[in-house]
Design an enzyme around this catalytic site. Structure first.
Site, PDB file in Angstrom:
ATOM      1  N   ARG B  61       0.513  -6.340  -2.036  1.00  0.00           N
ATOM      2  CA  ARG B  61       0.391  -6.266  -3.497  1.00  0.00           C
ATOM      3  C   ARG B  61       0.871  -4.925  -4.055  1.00  0.00           C
ATOM      4  O   ARG B  61       1.710  -4.879  -4.951  1.00  0.00           O
ATOM      5  CB  ARG B  61      -1.078  -6.463  -3.863  1.00  0.00           C
ATOM      6  CG  ARG B  61      -1.380  -6.881  -5.250  1.00  0.00           C
ATOM      7  CD  ARG B  61      -2.895  -7.059  -5.336  1.00  0.00           C
ATOM      8  NE  ARG B  61      -3.423  -7.287  -3.990  1.00  0.00           N
ATOM      9  CZ  ARG B  61      -3.591  -8.485  -3.464  1.00  0.00           C
ATOM     10  NH1 ARG B  61      -3.352  -9.549  -4.171  1.00  0.00           N
ATOM     11  NH2 ARG B  61      -4.039  -8.599  -2.223  1.00  0.00           N
ATOM     12  N   THR B  62       0.361  -3.837  -3.494  1.00  0.00           N
ATOM     13  CA  THR B  62       0.690  -2.525  -4.043  1.00  0.00           C
ATOM     14  C   THR B  62       2.176  -2.223  -3.874  1.00  0.00           C
ATOM     15  O   THR B  62       2.831  -1.749  -4.801  1.00  0.00           O
ATOM     16  CB  THR B  62      -0.159  -1.436  -3.350  1.00  0.00           C
ATOM     17  OG1 THR B  62      -1.535  -1.758  -3.536  1.00  0.00           O
ATOM     18  CG2 THR B  62       0.119  -0.075  -3.947  1.00  0.00           C
ATOM     19  N   LYS B  89       8.792   6.337  16.196  1.00  0.00           N
ATOM     20  CA  LYS B  89       9.296   7.167  17.299  1.00  0.00           C
ATOM     21  C   LYS B  89       8.606   8.518  17.312  1.00  0.00           C
ATOM     22  O   LYS B  89       9.007   9.413  18.040  1.00  0.00           O
ATOM     23  CB  LYS B  89      10.806   7.369  17.157  1.00  0.00           C
ATOM     24  CG  LYS B  89      11.612   6.089  17.230  1.00  0.00           C
ATOM     25  CD  LYS B  89      13.098   6.400  17.084  1.00  0.00           C
ATOM     26  CE  LYS B  89      13.915   5.126  16.958  1.00  0.00           C
ATOM     27  NZ  LYS B  89      15.277   5.416  16.520  1.00  0.00           N
ATOM     28  N   ARG B 111       1.906   5.490   0.865  1.00  0.00           N
ATOM     29  CA  ARG B 111       0.645   4.902   1.317  1.00  0.00           C
ATOM     30  C   ARG B 111       0.443   5.407   2.739  1.00  0.00           C
ATOM     31  O   ARG B 111       1.364   5.302   3.560  1.00  0.00           O
ATOM     32  CB  ARG B 111       0.786   3.372   1.277  1.00  0.00           C
ATOM     33  CG  ARG B 111      -0.125   2.576   2.191  1.00  0.00           C
ATOM     34  CD  ARG B 111      -1.553   2.466   1.732  1.00  0.00           C
ATOM     35  NE  ARG B 111      -1.732   1.917   0.415  1.00  0.00           N
ATOM     36  CZ  ARG B 111      -2.108   0.664   0.158  1.00  0.00           C
ATOM     37  NH1 ARG B 111      -2.281  -0.187   1.149  1.00  0.00           N
ATOM     38  NH2 ARG B 111      -2.292   0.264  -1.073  1.00  0.00           N
ATOM     39  N   HIS B 139      -6.915   5.911  -4.617  1.00  0.00           N
ATOM     40  CA  HIS B 139      -5.833   4.968  -4.872  1.00  0.00           C
ATOM     41  C   HIS B 139      -5.677   4.979  -6.391  1.00  0.00           C
ATOM     42  O   HIS B 139      -6.127   4.068  -7.079  1.00  0.00           O
ATOM     43  CB  HIS B 139      -6.243   3.586  -4.348  1.00  0.00           C
ATOM     44  CG  HIS B 139      -5.137   2.562  -4.337  1.00  0.00           C
ATOM     45  ND1 HIS B 139      -3.909   2.770  -4.928  1.00  0.00           N
ATOM     46  CD2 HIS B 139      -5.089   1.314  -3.816  1.00  0.00           C
ATOM     47  CE1 HIS B 139      -3.165   1.689  -4.752  1.00  0.00           C
ATOM     48  NE2 HIS B 139      -3.849   0.796  -4.079  1.00  0.00           N
TER      49      HIS B 139
END
Lengths: 181, 320
Positions: B61-62, B89, B111, B139
């Site tokens: 969603r975000t 990596k 995020r 958030h």
């Protein structure tokens, strides 16, 4: 102190709007499919006034819309803090309509360039006309008005101050010229 | 044209914003709602800007909401997730970001599973940084879209009573809600099992309701948090059924509210655990309005931050 010259008082402004409304009707095939789109801020009030006058003479009201061109400005990358974005509301379908863009002052033409680009994202009007209360010259783009309330030659430092009773408590147009230093 | 007050370079938390800055974002989001209703859902405001969505944690969603916001402002965007990139990596966050900056990007939306990662990055790169969720910290755009949705529905935030229900302990959404709503004059409470409420939460100025029934008596709206299912394995709650029986938001419970009560949920929902389907899909729900508002809020944030975008014509004093 800037020098203020009154260009239009309330009576002259009212007279100018009467004439502009008649010209809008004459140039829009009697007002069928007519959409008056006011440019934020004072173009919105002027469009509402014109719509009222057109309704009185034609018997049916033209569709009204408002347009905020901030997101389409060509100097958005250059200016620092973001300008406030106003409301845009247009009829869902502009295809085949006659759109009359209504603004208070026509100067560089950049606002109208932005408005034309933005309108194109809403549809394809049959014709777009430009109607302004004051044409102060000083164009930087090849844009001219179709319907004009008054033409005033101005200098670059001048400010044309349009006041409408809905927002400013009176109807008037003043030319403000910076005083001699 | 009036100039708006600035938001600064980054959006990392609601804690560090003023009430005026929060209101600026909410008010700017209003006209952006209309852009998503246009036949051509695009305006040229961020034309030529390059935005990287750097997602070190799963999100649907975000991430999609940010991508729509970016595209509807005409920005060029790239989305990177930790799997399938050089992050897997072992490249460090700063190295990843510096390499992206060397390609002359303008903004990073990040995020990250670690609290503080967005701030860490923002302090080290010149691009604008938007926090799309950092660990258990904040958030901010979710908090903003929750507040906008509440303001749309109730017409005000001041004096509004919102109760956050569920796993407050692990929730960055809860923290952004608490900071944002309190700054705008709302009353905030929390409700949930003691094991899922942070100790000392009262110090943030919130009331604690141990029983959901009492929260429903008090609140104008509930923000129901997702119960992260892995919490059960970690022993925070005895069972999902038990949780639903004691804290689940059901239609029967809401029916006992003294007045109107609305329900928000940041998603993804566990239907039948923290929220019942007839609530999620019923007349109390503002959940899909939250999703719609999310795009507008993110457009507003990106638009406002772009006013403080890096100027690549000026060489940096230090490349740190």
């Amino acid at each position: 102190m800037p020098l203020a010259t009154r260009l239009l008082d309330a009576a002259a402004l009212s007279h100018a709007l009467d004439r502009m409304a008649a010209e809008v009707v004459a140039r829009s095939e009697g007002g069928q499919g007519l959409v008056l789109v006011g440019i934020q801020r004072r173009g919105v009030e002027l469009a509402e006034r014109l719509a009222g006058l057109i309704t009185a003479t034609q018997g049916h009201p033209p569709t009204l819309g408002k347009l905020d061109i901030t997101l389409y400005r060509d100097d958005l990358q250059a200016i620092g803090p973001r300008p406030v974005v106003g409301e845009t509301s247009l009829p869902p379908d502009l295809d085949g309509t006659i759109v009359v863009i209504v603004d208070d002052v026509l100067y560089t033409g950049r606002t109208i360039r932005a408005a034309l680009d933005e309108l194109a994202d809403f549809g394809r009007p049959r014709r777009i006309l430009l109607c302004v209360l004051v044409d102060r010259g000083g164009r930087e783009l090849p844009i001219q008005a179709d319907i004009v309330g008054t033409v005033v030659p101005t200098e670059p430092g001048d400010h044309v101050n349009v006041r409408v009773s809905e927002l400013d408590g009176e109807d008037a147009v003043d030319l403000l010229r910076p005083g001699a230093a | 044209m009036t100039a708006a007050p600035s938001l600064g370079k980054d959006l990392i938390t609601l804690e560090e914003l003023s009430a005026d800055q929060i209101r600026l974002i909410l008010d700017t989001a209003e006209p952006f709602k209309e852009v998503s209703e246009r036949p051509i859902k695009k305006t040229p405001a961020l034309r030529g800007k390059t935005i990287v969505n750097l997602f070190f944690e799963d999100s649907t969603r975000t991430r999609i909401s940010f991508e729509f916001a970016e595209k509807r402002l005409s920005a060029d965007t790239v989305s990177i997730s930790s799997s399938g990139s050089s992050v897997s990596k072992g490249e460090t966050l700063v190295d990843t970001a510096r390499n992206l900056e060397a390609m002359r990007i303008d903004m990073v939306v990040i995020r990250h599973p670690n609290s503080g990662a967005a701030r860490f990055l923002a302090d080290r790169i010149r691009s604008n940084v938007v926090n799309a969720g950092d660990g258990k910290h904040e958030h901010p755009t979710q908090g903003l879209l929750d507040i906008l949705t509440l303001r749309d529905h109730f017409g005000r935030i001041e004096g509004l009573k919102l109760c956050i229900v569920g796993d407050v302990l692990h929730s960055r959404v809860a923290r952004s809600n608490i900071w944002g709503l309190r700054k705008l004059g709302a009353e905030v409470a929390v409700c949930g099992p003691k094991t899922l409420l942070p100790r000392g939460i009262e110090e943030l100025g919130v009331t604690v309701f141990p029983r959901i029934e009492d929260a429903i008596q008090w609140a104008d709206a509930l923000n129901v948090l997702r119960l992260q299912l892995e919490r059960m394995q970690s022993g925070f709650i005895p069972s999902l059924r038990e949780y639903n029986r004691v804290f689940g938001v059901s239609r029967e419970r809401l029916a006992r509210a003294p007045g109107e009560i609305m329900v928000l949920h940041p998603g993804p929902m566990n239907r039948g655990v923290e929220i019942d389907s007839d609530v999620a899909d019923g007349p109390h729900s503002l959940i899909l309005k939250q999703v719609t508002n999310g795009v507008a809020v993110r457009m507003a944030v990106l638009y406002l931050l772009a006013g403080g975008a890096p100027d690549w014509r000026v060489p940096a004093g230090d490349e740190r």
